[in-house]
Design a protein around this motif. Structure first.
Motif, short mmCIF file in Angstrom:
data_model
loop_
_atom_site.label_atom_id
_atom_site.label_comp_id
_atom_site.label_asym_id
_atom_site.label_seq_id
_atom_site.Cartn_x
_atom_site.Cartn_y
_atom_site.Cartn_z
N UNK A 53 -24.07 -14.39 53.36
CA UNK A 53 -23.38 -13.11 53.33
C UNK A 53 -22.83 -12.92 51.92
N UNK A 54 -22.30 -11.72 51.63
CA UNK A 54 -21.69 -11.50 50.32
C UNK A 54 -20.50 -12.43 50.12
N UNK A 55 -19.74 -12.67 51.19
CA UNK A 55 -18.59 -13.58 51.08
C UNK A 55 -19.04 -15.00 50.78
N UNK A 56 -20.14 -15.44 51.39
CA UNK A 56 -20.64 -16.80 51.14
C UNK A 56 -21.17 -16.93 49.72
N UNK A 57 -21.83 -15.85 49.22
CA UNK A 57 -22.30 -15.88 47.84
C UNK A 57 -21.11 -15.97 46.88
N UNK A 58 -20.02 -15.26 47.21
CA UNK A 58 -18.82 -15.33 46.38
C UNK A 58 -18.22 -16.73 46.41
N UNK A 59 -18.27 -17.39 47.57
CA UNK A 59 -17.76 -18.76 47.68
C UNK A 59 -18.55 -19.70 46.77
N UNK A 60 -19.88 -19.52 46.73
CA UNK A 60 -20.72 -20.35 45.87
C UNK A 60 -20.37 -20.12 44.40
N UNK A 61 -20.16 -18.86 44.05
CA UNK A 61 -19.75 -18.52 42.68
C UNK A 61 -18.43 -19.23 42.34
N UNK A 62 -17.45 -19.11 43.22
CA UNK A 62 -16.12 -19.68 42.95
C UNK A 62 -16.14 -21.20 42.90
#
Length: 544
Positions: A53-62
């Motif tokens: 999801x977009x939230x999971x992609x953001x978690x990977x970025x962070x």
């Protein structure tokens, strides 16, 4: 709705991603398939193929760059861009996205405009799609066979484009139709049409290209014994003995003629189909009784049905009806039960299209009866499909839904069947079910239902079958028009006009005219004016 049909989109994507990765596809290759199947832009596809999801992609970025945190909103803005509500990612952000998705920055921007065709030096070669077989050397795309064929066709008519060099006769490739990838040829033709900047140049190109295609389409006949000296496809020499090799050649040509019609159009394919029909008729006349004669009569029946289909698309409905009647009689004579089913299905389609849905229902019922005897799940499914269309046109909502369910069940049986199938079913798959569902929804449901069905149909549609793809886009355009979403309606109709710039049909033209007529109250809007300009540019001199 059955449990299979209620499966979530995310589950479908996860299953497809697992299958593609197990087959050795890279993330970029898998994302390209996602782009086509689910109509996603590359930034969404590269995320979705990983199941994030977009939230999971953001978690990977962070996790990687905690000092520059991002939220799902950042990914949303980047994915919506270049739409109005989106924000363009910076160079640094693009580089980090590429690292996360294990791709190049260019892969993330594959949906952005490409203006390389404006370079005069680029006129001598046409870019092919990223999934083509053309080789790549030092960043220069080497044309594949499909582009070579198009160059050959254009080379037959000097003056079409100054940069096209004289090349070998187009018949050199058409002598080997089984080696031509008609899907890639379709993409190259569309790209050539879209490159022409002015309507007059485009009209000239269309007229000359159509003439070249008509000549080249008849070329395979030169391979038949004794046919080379004849000037036209209609001039087929008489024969006095049965020749199994000649009959086998006719049988082998049928699937290629069908695909040729899908890509190059009915007008350029019909002369060859009629000539092969004549040859099969002669072989049936001199074939010894028993299996050889039944086989020859069945070949004649199939070629007759194909000729009828091409006449149908050219708008010659009376000729199509005569040929279908002849094909049905011949298929019965050959005791080819599955072919009888197929011919009856096409007769149902013809009747329904002509505004005779009850005649279409009669033919569909007969087709269903023979389909049960054939034992073919494809025959059962397609017989149900044409029944849905006829029942929908007759306003029978409940019965049309009943036959839709039958079609879906038969398609599941077909998918589980590992046995061989007849070549004429090449066009029929689950995309047809969703396309017919869209037609049904246009009659009985809301526009949102139509759009959902066309999404599925287009995601499963063979890109090389311009005919089927065009009709499915037109269903989508009608749904947008119902929502008064003029921009998307006109944009979708324009896509069809461009797709069928060479391979059009009277039936597609009729649907385009009907949809444009429905937009007449908004004729002064920018969207409709631009649609009218596209129609004028591509249709002032109809091909074929």
């Amino acid at each position: 709705m059955s449990e299979g049909r209620s499966e979530s989109l995310r589950q479908q994507q996860a299953a497809l991603a697992a299958e593609l990765r197990s087959a050795g596809k890279t993330w970029v290759e898998a994302a390209e398939i996602f782009r086509t199947r689910f109509r996603l832009n590359p930034r969404v596809a590269l995320r979705a193929v990983r199941g994030w999801s977009q939230a999971q992609a953001a978690e990977e970025w962070n996790r990687r760059w905690p000092h520059e945190p991002k939220t799902f909103k950042n990914f949303s803005y980047w994915e919506i861009w270049p739409g109005r509500s989106g924000h363009s990612p910076s160079h640094d952000n693009l580089s980090r996205l590429a690292e996360i998705y294990e791709c190049s920055v260019a892969d993330l921007l594959a949906d952005l405009p490409d203006f390389r065709h404006l370079d005069s030096a680029a006129r001598t070669s046409v870019a092919v799609s990223s999934d083509s077989t053309g080789g790549v050397t030092s960043g220069i795309i080497v044309p594949g066979e499909a582009e070579t064929l198009l160059h050959d066709l254009l080379g037959r008519h000097p003056g079409i484009e100054a940069s096209v060099p004289p090349t070998a006769d187009a018949t050199g490739l058409f002598h080997r139709p089984e080696e031509i990838d008609f899907g890639k040829l379709a993409q190259v033709i569309v790209m050539w049409m879209q490159r022409m900047p002015h309507s007059r140049a485009r009209r000239d190109m269309l007229g000359k290209l159509a003439a070249a295609l008509a000549v080249a389409a008849a070329a395979p006949l030169a391979e038949l014994p004794g046919a080379a000296e004849h000037a036209s496809a209609a001039s087929v020499p008489e024969v006095s003995r049965f020749d199994p090799a000649t009959l086998a050649h006719c049988e082998a040509m049928m699937p290629h003629l069908r695909k040729q019609g899908d890509v190059l159009g009915a007008g350029s394919t019909l002369p060859s189909a009629l000539a092969y029909r004549r040859i099969a008729e002669q072989q049936a006349r001199v074939a010894p009784p028993g299996a050889p004669r039944d086989r020859a009569v069945a070949a004649y029946a199939e070629l007759t049905q194909l000729a009828g289909w091409l006449c149908f698309n050219m708008g010659n409905y009376s000729a199509a009806q005569r040929l279908y009647d002849d094909a049905r009689a011949a298929a019965h004579e050959a005791r080819a039960v599955e072919l009888v089913t197929y011919v009856l299905c096409t007769m149902s389609h013809l009747a329904t299209w002509q505004g005779k849905p009850r005649v279409g229902i009669d033919h569909a019922v007969a087709a269903a009866s023979w389909a049960e005897q054939s034992g073919s799940p494809y025959a059962r499914a397609y017989a149900a499909d044409v029944a849905v269309r006829a029942l929908t046109a007759d306003g029978q909502a409940a019965r049309s839904q009943e036959f839709l369910d039958r079609e879906y069940a038969a398609l599941q049986a077909a998918a589980a069947d590992d046995g061989p199938r007849q070549s004429w079913w090449y066009f029929y798959d689950e995309s047809f079910y969703w396309s017919t569902s869209a037609q049904n929804a246009l009659k009985f449901s809301q526009a949102d239902t139509v759009l959902a069905a066309t999404d599925k149909a287009l995601g499963l549609t063979d890109k090389g079958n311009l005919h089927n793809r065009s009709f499915r886009l037109l269903y989508r355009a009608e749904a947008f028009a119902r929502q008064q979403n003029l921009g998307l309606a006109c944009q979708t109709i324009t896509e069809v006009v461009e797709l069928t710039s060479v391979n059009s049909s009277r039936r597609i033209e009729q649907r385009v005219r009907q949809l444009r007529s429905g937009l007449d109250p908004w004729r002064r809007t920018r969207a409709v004016r631009e649609l009218d300009q596209a129609i004028a540019a591509y249709r002032s001199q109809p091909a074929g």
